[in-house]
Scaffold this motif. Structure first.
Motif, PDB file in Angstrom:
ATOM      1  N   PRO A 133     -73.595-119.643 -18.998  1.00  0.00           N
ATOM      2  CA  PRO A 133     -73.202-120.993 -18.595  1.00  0.00           C
ATOM      3  C   PRO A 133     -73.035-121.085 -17.074  1.00  0.00           C
ATOM      4  CG  PRO A 133     -71.874-120.246 -20.429  1.00  0.00           C
ATOM      5  CD  PRO A 133     -72.675-119.067 -19.971  1.00  0.00           C
ATOM      6  N   GLU A 134     -73.359-122.260 -16.551  1.00  0.00           N
ATOM      7  CA  GLU A 134     -73.187-122.479 -15.117  1.00  0.00           C
ATOM      8  C   GLU A 134     -71.725-122.284 -14.746  1.00  0.00           C
ATOM      9  OE1 GLU A 134     -73.610-126.106 -11.936  1.00  0.00           O
ATOM     10  OE2 GLU A 134     -75.057-125.992 -13.576  1.00  0.00           O
ATOM     11  N   ARG A 135     -71.493-121.560 -13.667  1.00  0.00           N
ATOM     12  CA  ARG A 135     -70.122-121.302 -13.217  1.00  0.00           C
ATOM     13  C   ARG A 135     -69.492-122.590 -12.699  1.00  0.00           C
ATOM     14  NH1 ARG A 135     -70.431-117.270  -8.777  1.00  0.00           N
ATOM     15  NH2 ARG A 135     -72.203-118.554  -8.199  1.00  0.00           N
ATOM     16  N   VAL A 136     -68.203-122.761 -12.976  1.00  0.00           N
ATOM     17  CA  VAL A 136     -67.481-123.953 -12.515  1.00  0.00           C
ATOM     18  C   VAL A 136     -66.671-123.662 -11.254  1.00  0.00           C
ATOM     19  CG1 VAL A 136     -67.413-124.932 -14.839  1.00  0.00           C
ATOM     20  CG2 VAL A 136     -65.490-123.540 -14.019  1.00  0.00           C
ATOM     21  N   ALA A 137     -66.747-122.437 -10.769  1.00  0.00           N
ATOM     22  CA  ALA A 137     -66.030-122.011  -9.563  1.00  0.00           C
ATOM     23  C   ALA A 137     -66.713-120.738  -9.049  1.00  0.00           C
ATOM     24  CB  ALA A 137     -64.556-121.755  -9.876  1.00  0.00           C
ATOM     25  N   PRO A 138     -66.322-120.242  -7.865  1.00  0.00           N
ATOM     26  CA  PRO A 138     -66.940-119.017  -7.345  1.00  0.00           C
ATOM     27  C   PRO A 138     -66.344-117.760  -7.988  1.00  0.00           C
ATOM     28  CG  PRO A 138     -65.412-119.931  -5.729  1.00  0.00           C
ATOM     29  CD  PRO A 138     -65.448-120.888  -6.869  1.00  0.00           C
ATOM     30  N   PHE A 139     -67.046-117.224  -8.984  1.00  0.00           N
ATOM     31  CA  PHE A 139     -66.616-116.003  -9.671  1.00  0.00           C
ATOM     32  C   PHE A 139     -67.824-115.315 -10.288  1.00  0.00           C
ATOM     33  CE2 PHE A 139     -65.752-119.556 -12.699  1.00  0.00           C
ATOM     34  CZ  PHE A 139     -66.732-119.281 -13.637  1.00  0.00           C
ATOM     35  N   SER A 140     -67.647-114.064 -10.680  1.00  0.00           N
ATOM     36  CA  SER A 140     -68.653-113.361 -11.469  1.00  0.00           C
ATOM     37  C   SER A 140     -68.434-113.743 -12.933  1.00  0.00           C
ATOM     38  CB  SER A 140     -68.499-111.849 -11.317  1.00  0.00           C
ATOM     39  OG  SER A 140     -68.755-111.457  -9.983  1.00  0.00           O
ATOM     40  N   HIS A 141     -69.506-113.770 -13.714  1.00  0.00           N
ATOM     41  CA  HIS A 141     -69.335-114.033 -15.140  1.00  0.00           C
ATOM     42  C   HIS A 141     -68.504-112.930 -15.791  1.00  0.00           C
ATOM     43  CE1 HIS A 141     -72.855-116.786 -14.710  1.00  0.00           C
ATOM     44  NE2 HIS A 141     -72.088-117.493 -15.509  1.00  0.00           N
ATOM     45  N   ALA A 142     -68.697-111.714 -15.303  1.00  0.00           N
ATOM     46  CA  ALA A 142     -67.954-110.568 -15.830  1.00  0.00           C
ATOM     47  C   ALA A 142     -67.973-109.456 -14.789  1.00  0.00           C
ATOM     48  CB  ALA A 142     -68.573-110.085 -17.137  1.00  0.00           C
ATOM     49  N   VAL A 143     -67.007-108.555 -14.915  1.00  0.00           N
ATOM     50  CA  VAL A 143     -66.930-107.370 -14.056  1.00  0.00           C
ATOM     51  C   VAL A 143     -66.657-106.177 -14.950  1.00  0.00           C
ATOM     52  CG1 VAL A 143     -65.704-106.226 -12.173  1.00  0.00           C
ATOM     53  CG2 VAL A 143     -66.077-108.706 -12.088  1.00  0.00           C
ATOM     54  N   ARG A 144     -67.515-105.170 -14.813  1.00  0.00           N
ATOM     55  CA  ARG A 144     -67.306-103.925 -15.555  1.00  0.00           C
ATOM     56  C   ARG A 144     -66.602-102.948 -14.637  1.00  0.00           C
ATOM     57  NH1 ARG A 144     -71.554-100.360 -19.110  1.00  0.00           N
ATOM     58  NH2 ARG A 144     -70.035 -98.781 -19.712  1.00  0.00           N
ATOM     59  N   ALA A 145     -65.502-102.384 -15.141  1.00  0.00           N
ATOM     60  CA  ALA A 145     -64.760-101.343 -14.427  1.00  0.00           C
ATOM     61  C   ALA A 145     -64.599-100.183 -15.398  1.00  0.00           C
ATOM     62  CB  ALA A 145     -63.404-101.856 -13.964  1.00  0.00           C
ATOM     63  N   GLY A 146     -65.309 -99.106 -15.134  1.00  0.00           N
ATOM     64  CA  GLY A 146     -65.274 -97.975 -16.052  1.00  0.00           C
ATOM     65  C   GLY A 146     -65.829 -98.382 -17.405  1.00  0.00           C
ATOM     66  N   ASP A 147     -65.037 -98.171 -18.459  1.00  0.00           N
ATOM     67  CA  ASP A 147     -65.474 -98.459 -19.823  1.00  0.00           C
ATOM     68  C   ASP A 147     -65.034 -99.836 -20.313  1.00  0.00           C
ATOM     69  OD1 ASP A 147     -66.724 -95.988 -20.033  1.00  0.00           O
ATOM     70  OD2 ASP A 147     -64.929 -95.011 -20.824  1.00  0.00           O
ATOM     71  N   PHE A 148     -64.555-100.690 -19.412  1.00  0.00           N
ATOM     72  CA  PHE A 148     -64.078-102.010 -19.815  1.00  0.00           C
ATOM     73  C   PHE A 148     -64.815-103.113 -19.074  1.00  0.00           C
ATOM     74  CE2 PHE A 148     -60.637 -99.228 -21.005  1.00  0.00           C
ATOM     75  CZ  PHE A 148     -60.338 -99.690 -22.277  1.00  0.00           C
ATOM     76  N   LEU A 149     -65.064-104.200 -19.785  1.00  0.00           N
ATOM     77  CA  LEU A 149     -65.691-105.385 -19.222  1.00  0.00           C
ATOM     78  C   LEU A 149     -64.658-106.510 -19.231  1.00  0.00           C
ATOM     79  CD1 LEU A 149     -68.484-106.535 -18.273  1.00  0.00           C
ATOM     80  CD2 LEU A 149     -68.695-107.428 -20.618  1.00  0.00           C
ATOM     81  N   PHE A 150     -64.444-107.113 -18.077  1.00  0.00           N
ATOM     82  CA  PHE A 150     -63.506-108.220 -17.922  1.00  0.00           C
ATOM     83  C   PHE A 150     -64.347-109.491 -17.787  1.00  0.00           C
ATOM     84  CE2 PHE A 150     -61.587-104.355 -16.520  1.00  0.00           C
ATOM     85  CZ  PHE A 150     -60.297-104.411 -17.028  1.00  0.00           C
ATOM     86  N   VAL A 151     -64.268-110.354 -18.794  1.00  0.00           N
ATOM     87  CA  VAL A 151     -65.095-111.552 -18.842  1.00  0.00           C
ATOM     88  C   VAL A 151     -64.284-112.743 -18.360  1.00  0.00           C
ATOM     89  CG1 VAL A 151     -66.518-113.036 -20.297  1.00  0.00           C
ATOM     90  CG2 VAL A 151     -66.398-110.579 -20.765  1.00  0.00           C
ATOM     91  N   THR A 152     -64.809-113.428 -17.345  1.00  0.00           N
ATOM     92  CA  THR A 152     -64.155-114.609 -16.804  1.00  0.00           C
ATOM     93  C   THR A 152     -64.022-115.669 -17.886  1.00  0.00           C
ATOM     94  OG1 THR A 152     -65.014-114.171 -14.602  1.00  0.00           O
ATOM     95  CG2 THR A 152     -64.403-116.441 -15.082  1.00  0.00           C
ATOM     96  N   GLY A 153     -62.930-116.420 -17.828  1.00  0.00           N
ATOM     97  CA  GLY A 153     -62.707-117.490 -18.783  1.00  0.00           C
ATOM     98  C   GLY A 153     -63.893-118.431 -18.853  1.00  0.00           C
ATOM     99  N   GLN A 154     -64.322-118.702 -20.071  1.00  0.00           N
ATOM    100  CA  GLN A 154     -65.449-119.602 -20.292  1.00  0.00           C
ATOM    101  C   GLN A 154     -64.950-120.966 -20.753  1.00  0.00           C
ATOM    102  OE1 GLN A 154     -68.883-118.939 -19.636  1.00  0.00           O
ATOM    103  NE2 GLN A 154     -67.729-117.400 -18.478  1.00  0.00           N
ATOM    104  N   MET A 155     -65.715-121.973 -20.381  1.00  0.00           N
ATOM    105  CA  MET A 155     -65.409-123.361 -20.689  1.00  0.00           C
ATOM    106  C   MET A 155     -66.343-123.831 -21.806  1.00  0.00           C
ATOM    107  SD  MET A 155     -63.215-123.292 -18.356  1.00  0.00           S
ATOM    108  CE  MET A 155     -62.514-124.890 -18.620  1.00  0.00           C
ATOM    109  N   PRO A 156     -66.073-124.981 -22.413  1.00  0.00           N
ATOM    110  CA  PRO A 156     -66.940-125.507 -23.469  1.00  0.00           C
ATOM    111  C   PRO A 156     -68.134-126.286 -22.917  1.00  0.00           C
ATOM    112  CG  PRO A 156     -64.990-126.861 -23.282  1.00  0.00           C
ATOM    113  CD  PRO A 156     -64.804-125.713 -22.324  1.00  0.00           C
ATOM    114  N   THR A 157     -68.779-125.724 -21.895  1.00  0.00           N
ATOM    115  CA  THR A 157     -69.933-126.380 -21.288  1.00  0.00           C
ATOM    116  C   THR A 157     -71.208-125.999 -22.028  1.00  0.00           C
ATOM    117  OG1 THR A 157     -70.021-124.580 -19.672  1.00  0.00           O
ATOM    118  CG2 THR A 157     -68.902-126.611 -18.998  1.00  0.00           C
TER     119      THR A 157
END
Length: 130
Positions: free
Chosen positions: A13-37
């Motif tokens: 989905p198109e980003r609604v602000a300046p961020f990465s869709h997700a960031v992987r750090a080691g064995d974990f993926l942190f997914v930015t909050g998604q909107m109902p777009t």
């Protein structure tokens, strides 16, 4: 040193602000909050109330996970934000629970907020084990 990878996904989905869709750090993926777009719809939201918006957010999260090579079922923690907590909590919970296999629910925090980007009723972010 911990390896970090940032994902900006063309099919997500198109980003609604300046961020990465997700960031992987080691064995974990942190997914930015998604909107109902809607996909390809800019910041246009799915029509309907909390049920339709929750389904769309989950679909958008799944799209981001697929783009990162991660699986929905590997979600270990989520944060859910609702603008109409008392009204929408039960309906959101029913859709949320049905989106996971029996016994496969992640940890979760759910909070009421005064507003979300693009006028959404719900936003969800995730921590996923790779």
């Amino acid at each position: 040193m911990l390896e970090i990878a940032r994902f900006l996904l063309p099919d997500a989905p198109e980003r609604v602000a300046p961020f990465s869709h997700a960031v992987r750090a080691g064995d974990f993926l942190f997914v930015t909050g998604q909107m109902p777009t809607l996909p390809g719809g800019g910041h246009r939201m799915v029509e309907g109330g909390i049920e339709a918006q929750t389904r769309q957010v989950i679909g958008n999260l799944r799209t981001v996970l697929a783009g990162c090579g991660a699986a929905w079922e590997r979600t270990v923690f989520a944060r859910v934000y609702l603008t109409e907590f008392a009204r929408d909590y039960a309906a959101m919970n029913a859709i949320w629970e049905a989106s996971f296999p029996p016994g496969g629910l992640p940890g979760r925090t759910c909070v009421g907020v005064t507003g979300l980007a693009v006028g959404a009723l719900v936003e969800i972010d995730l921590v996923v084990a790779m």
